[in-house]
Design an enzyme around this catalytic site. Structure first.
Site, short mmCIF file in Angstrom:
data_model
loop_
_atom_site.label_atom_id
_atom_site.label_comp_id
_atom_site.label_asym_id
_atom_site.label_seq_id
_atom_site.Cartn_x
_atom_site.Cartn_y
_atom_site.Cartn_z
N ASP A 37 0.93 -1.11 -0.13
CA ASP A 37 0.00 0.11 0.08
C ASP A 37 0.86 1.30 -0.02
O ASP A 37 2.19 1.24 0.37
CB ASP A 37 -0.78 -0.11 1.29
CG ASP A 37 -1.81 1.14 1.18
OD1 ASP A 37 -2.47 1.71 0.40
OD2 ASP A 37 -1.83 1.87 2.66
N ASP B 247 -0.02 5.14 0.88
CA ASP B 247 -0.32 6.21 1.97
C ASP B 247 -0.41 5.56 3.29
O ASP B 247 -1.14 4.68 3.55
CB ASP B 247 -1.63 6.95 1.76
CG ASP B 247 -1.56 7.81 0.33
OD1 ASP B 247 -0.68 7.73 -0.46
OD2 ASP B 247 -2.64 8.87 0.23
#
Length: 226
Positions: free
Chosen positions: A11, A13
């Site tokens: 992932d 952010d």
């Protein structure tokens, strides 16, 4: 069997980077006088609406993309390179090292993020990750509309994006003897549960509880120094 027998998914952010990349993109544009300063306020309002359940992820996407909807692709590409140079100074060495350790081991690596490709691409270059699965912005006649092409790379659709990417290369998740996904959010549980090695990175409360219950590794500030 897969040509690379291990897969590492990340992932973006609050996992590889300790901030909201969409907000930073808008602030970058504001500082250059490319967009009105009010775009950041509208984006933050959209974030609050999303967290409260009053709107979907499409509203966040639109808030990031629409301000440059009438900008030529060549100009956006120039801004993208400038944004990359600025963000490279802010990416933690610890997560650069984490990604590098997987690359050096020969693992097939991809960033899998809800963030629009427009904003995520500079970070894929910074991390040296060759594959980016992101929310795709719709273009008509070369111009960004603010809409999303297909499904956002979000929640259960992250699994769909990964499966489609691998299928295009004649692969499936089960082909890999080990597969990792690093994430901070419970919204990513569908993909975390689809890999052999889910890893929670500075997780939200719900993901932390699931990780502790299931014995998943939990990386915190001592492990990934943000």
């Amino acid at each position: 069997m897969a040509r690379s027998q291990r897969l590492a998914l990340f992932d973006l952010d609050h996992t590889l980077i300790p901030f909201d990349s969409g907000r930073e993109w808008l602030l970058f544009l504001v500082e250059r006088g490319a967009v009105d300063a009010a775009v950041e306020r509208r984006y933050l309002e959209s974030c609050r609406s999303y967290v409260s359940g009053r709107c979907g992820i499409e509203v966040l996407h639109r808030a990031v993309v629409t301000p440059v909807g009438h900008t030529a692709e060549a100009q956006i590409a120039r801004w993208s390179r400038e944004f990359e140079a600025e963000m490279a100074r802010r990416v933690p060495r610890s997560t650069l090292a984490l990604v590098a350790s997987h690359r050096d081991a020969g693992d097939r690596c991809a960033i899998v993020t809800t963030t629009t490709r427009l904003v995520a691409e500079p970070f894929a270059r910074i991390f040296g990750v060759p594959h980016l699965l992101a929310t795709e912005p719709r273009r008509v006649g070369g111009w960004l509309t603010g809409d999303i092409e297909g499904h956002a790379c979000h929640r259960e659709h992250k699994v769909t994006h990964v499966q489609r990417w691998l299928a295009a290369e004649g692969l499936m998740l089960k082909d890999f003897e080990r597969s990792w996904f690093y994430s901070d959010a419970a919204g990513d549980l569908p993909l975390l549960q689809a890999v052999t090695d889910p890893v929670a990175v500075r997780p939200d409360d719900r993901l932390r509880a699931v990780a502790q219950e299931r014995g998943w590794p939990v990386l915190g500030t001592a492990d990934v120094a943000f």
